[in-house]
Scaffold this active site. Structure first.
Site, PDB file in Angstrom:
ATOM      1  N   ASP A  57       0.700  -4.972   2.907  1.00 51.54           N
ATOM      2  CA  ASP A  57       0.517  -4.105   3.322  1.00 51.54           C
ATOM      3  C   ASP A  57       2.031  -4.621   4.373  1.00 51.54           C
ATOM      4  OD1 ASP A  57       0.240  -1.329   5.005  1.00 51.54           O
ATOM      5  OD2 ASP A  57      -0.231  -2.642   6.731  1.00 51.54           O
ATOM      6  N   LEU A  58       2.871  -3.098   4.036  1.00 53.60           N
ATOM      7  CA  LEU A  58       4.438  -3.657   5.199  1.00 53.60           C
ATOM      8  C   LEU A  58       4.317  -4.280   6.909  1.00 53.60           C
ATOM      9  CD1 LEU A  58       6.752  -4.065   5.279  1.00 53.60           C
ATOM     10  CD2 LEU A  58       7.346  -1.477   4.999  1.00 53.60           C
ATOM     11  N   ASP A  59       3.178  -2.206   7.227  1.00 53.64           N
ATOM     12  CA  ASP A  59       3.370  -2.059   9.134  1.00 53.64           C
ATOM     13  C   ASP A  59       2.875  -3.237   9.705  1.00 53.64           C
ATOM     14  OD1 ASP A  59       6.083  -0.510   9.274  1.00 53.64           O
ATOM     15  OD2 ASP A  59       4.355   1.263   7.906  1.00 53.64           O
ATOM     16  N   THR A 115       6.847  -2.531  13.276  1.00 54.57           N
ATOM     17  CA  THR A 115       7.621  -1.263  13.044  1.00 54.57           C
ATOM     18  C   THR A 115       5.834  -0.502  13.859  1.00 54.57           C
ATOM     19  OG1 THR A 115       6.952  -1.603  10.673  1.00 54.57           O
ATOM     20  CG2 THR A 115       8.762  -1.038  10.861  1.00 54.57           C
ATOM     21  N   LYS A 149      -2.459   3.768  12.328  1.00 54.45           N
ATOM     22  CA  LYS A 149      -2.356   2.642  12.306  1.00 54.45           C
ATOM     23  C   LYS A 149      -2.827   2.800  10.616  1.00 54.45           C
ATOM     24  CE  LYS A 149      -1.106  -1.022  15.752  1.00 54.45           C
ATOM     25  NZ  LYS A 149      -1.979  -2.442  15.927  1.00 54.45           N
ATOM     26  N   SER A 163       2.162  -0.091   0.391  1.00 55.65           N
ATOM     27  CA  SER A 163       2.318   0.475   1.907  1.00 55.65           C
ATOM     28  C   SER A 163       1.728   2.092   2.054  1.00 55.65           C
ATOM     29  CB  SER A 163       3.154   0.404   3.197  1.00 55.65           C
ATOM     30  OG  SER A 163       3.851   0.950   3.341  1.00 55.65           O
ATOM     31  N   ALA A 164       1.779   2.997   2.962  1.00 52.44           N
ATOM     32  CA  ALA A 164       1.551   4.100   3.604  1.00 52.44           C
ATOM     33  C   ALA A 164       3.020   4.736   3.548  1.00 52.44           C
ATOM     34  CB  ALA A 164       0.378   4.772   4.573  1.00 52.44           C
ATOM     35  N   LYS A 186      -5.119   5.496   1.835  1.00 49.06           N
ATOM     36  CA  LYS A 186      -5.847   4.871   2.623  1.00 49.06           C
ATOM     37  C   LYS A 186      -6.964   5.163   3.319  1.00 49.06           C
ATOM     38  CE  LYS A 186      -2.482   0.690   2.085  1.00 49.06           C
ATOM     39  NZ  LYS A 186      -1.955  -0.031   3.110  1.00 49.06           N
ATOM     40  N   GLU A 217      -3.785  -6.624   5.298  1.00 49.13           N
ATOM     41  CA  GLU A 217      -3.772  -5.749   5.850  1.00 49.13           C
ATOM     42  C   GLU A 217      -3.786  -6.000   6.967  1.00 49.13           C
ATOM     43  OE1 GLU A 217      -3.950  -2.491   6.210  1.00 49.13           O
ATOM     44  OE2 GLU A 217      -3.383  -2.243   3.846  1.00 49.13           O
ATOM     45  N   ASP A 218      -3.687  -5.282   7.690  1.00 45.25           N
ATOM     46  CA  ASP A 218      -4.089  -5.209   9.565  1.00 45.25           C
ATOM     47  C   ASP A 218      -5.043  -3.954   9.697  1.00 45.25           C
ATOM     48  OD1 ASP A 218      -1.554  -3.604   8.725  1.00 45.25           O
ATOM     49  OD2 ASP A 218      -1.504  -3.968  11.301  1.00 45.25           O
TER      50      ASP A 218
END
Ligand code: G6P
Ligand code: MG
Length: 218
Positions: A10-12, A18, A46, A115-116, A146, A170-171
C-alpha cells in the site's frame, strides 16, 4: 514464474505519510463549508477512495450538496493536496522502507504497489521510488475499492504470480481485509488491536527484520 513469492505495498501510511496532507486538505474543505473536521474523524478516510472520502466528510458536517458542487469540491481538494505532494522528497519515505526494498531486490523478489490513490505514480516519482516497482496498481485501475481484493489481484497478475504467493503490506483495516480475501499473506503496519485481522502486525516498517523476511520467502 507462477510460484514465485512477491510483495504488494500500500502507499499512504506504508511507504510515505501522505495521510497528514490528505487531512490538511480535507480539514480546509470542511472549514470552508462551515464545520470542523478532527484528526480522529479523519481516521475513517484512510484507505478510502477520494469520492467516498467526500461522502464521509459531508456526513460529518451534515451537509447536502448537488453532484455538480461535489465534483467541484473534489477538484479543489485534490488541487490543494497536490500542492503538498509537489513539495515531497525522498526524505519523506518512512523509516524501514528502503531497507525492506533493498532486501527484496537482493533476493530477487518482485514488488508492486497496490493503492487506492489516483496520485500514486506522481507520489512515487516525487520520492524517487517509481522506477524500483515492478508494477503499479492505483486508483485509476480499479473499479471496486478495498476491502474488495481487486487491487491486489490485479497486482498479482501484473507480477505474474499466484495470489497465494503474494505478501501484502497495509496500514488500513480495509486493506488487510482485501489481502485476506485475496488469499494473500497480510502484514499490518500500525496498532495490533486495530489490525487484529492481519497475519502479522508491526508497529512500523522499521520493525520488520531480515530473519522474519527470510522465513516468509522460504
Ligand atoms: C489512499 C488513502 C486515502 C485516499 C485514497 C485516494 O487509499 O489512504 O486516504 O483518499 O488513497 O487518494 P487520491 O490521491 O486518489 O485522492
Ligand atoms: Mg494506507
Amino acid at each position: 514464474m507462477k510460484n514465485e513469492k512477491a510483495f504488494i505495498f500500500d502507499l499512504d501510511g506504508v511507504i510515505v505519510d501522505t495521510a497528514k496532507y490528505h487531512y490538511l486538505a480535507w480539514k480546509n474543505l470542511a472549514n470552508s463549508l462551515g464545520f470542523d473536521f478532527t484528526e480522529e474523524q479523519n481516521e475513517q478516510l484512510k484507505g478510502v477512495s477520494r469520492v467516498k472520502s467526500l461522502e464521509i466528510l459531508l456526513g460529518v458536517g451534515k451537509v447536502n450538496l448537488s453532484e455538480e458542487k461535489k465534483e467541484a469540491l473534489l477538484k479543489e481538494k485534490n488541487k490543494e493536496y497536490l500542492a503538498y505532494v509537489n513539495t515531497m522528497t525522498s526524505a519523506e519515505i518512512l523509516p524501514g522502507v528502503n531497507k525492506l526494498l533493498q532486501f527484496l531486490e537482493a533476493n530477487k523478489i518482485k514488488f508492486a504497489l497496490g493503492s487506492a490513490s489516483k496520485n500514486a505514480p506522481l507520489i512515487l516519482e516525487k520520492v524517487g521510488l517509481l522506477k524500483r516497482f515492478h508494477a503499479i496498481v492505483d486508483g485509476n485501475d480499479v473499479t471496486k475499492a478495498k476491502p474488495d481484493p481487486e487491487v491486489f489481484l490485479i497486482g498479482a497478475k501484473k507480477l505474474n504470480t499466484a495470489p497465494e504467493n503474494c505478501i501484502v503490506v497495509e496500514d488500513a483495516i480495509a486493506g488487510i481485509q482485501a489481502a485476506n480475501s485475496a488469499k494473500m499473506t497480510s502484514i499490518g503496519i500500525g496498532d495490533k488491536t486495530v489490525l487484529s485481522e492481519a497475519d502479522y502486525v508491526f508497529e512500523s516498517m522499521n520493525e520488520i527484520t531480515s530473519d522474519f523476511l527470510q522465513n516468509l520467502i522460504n
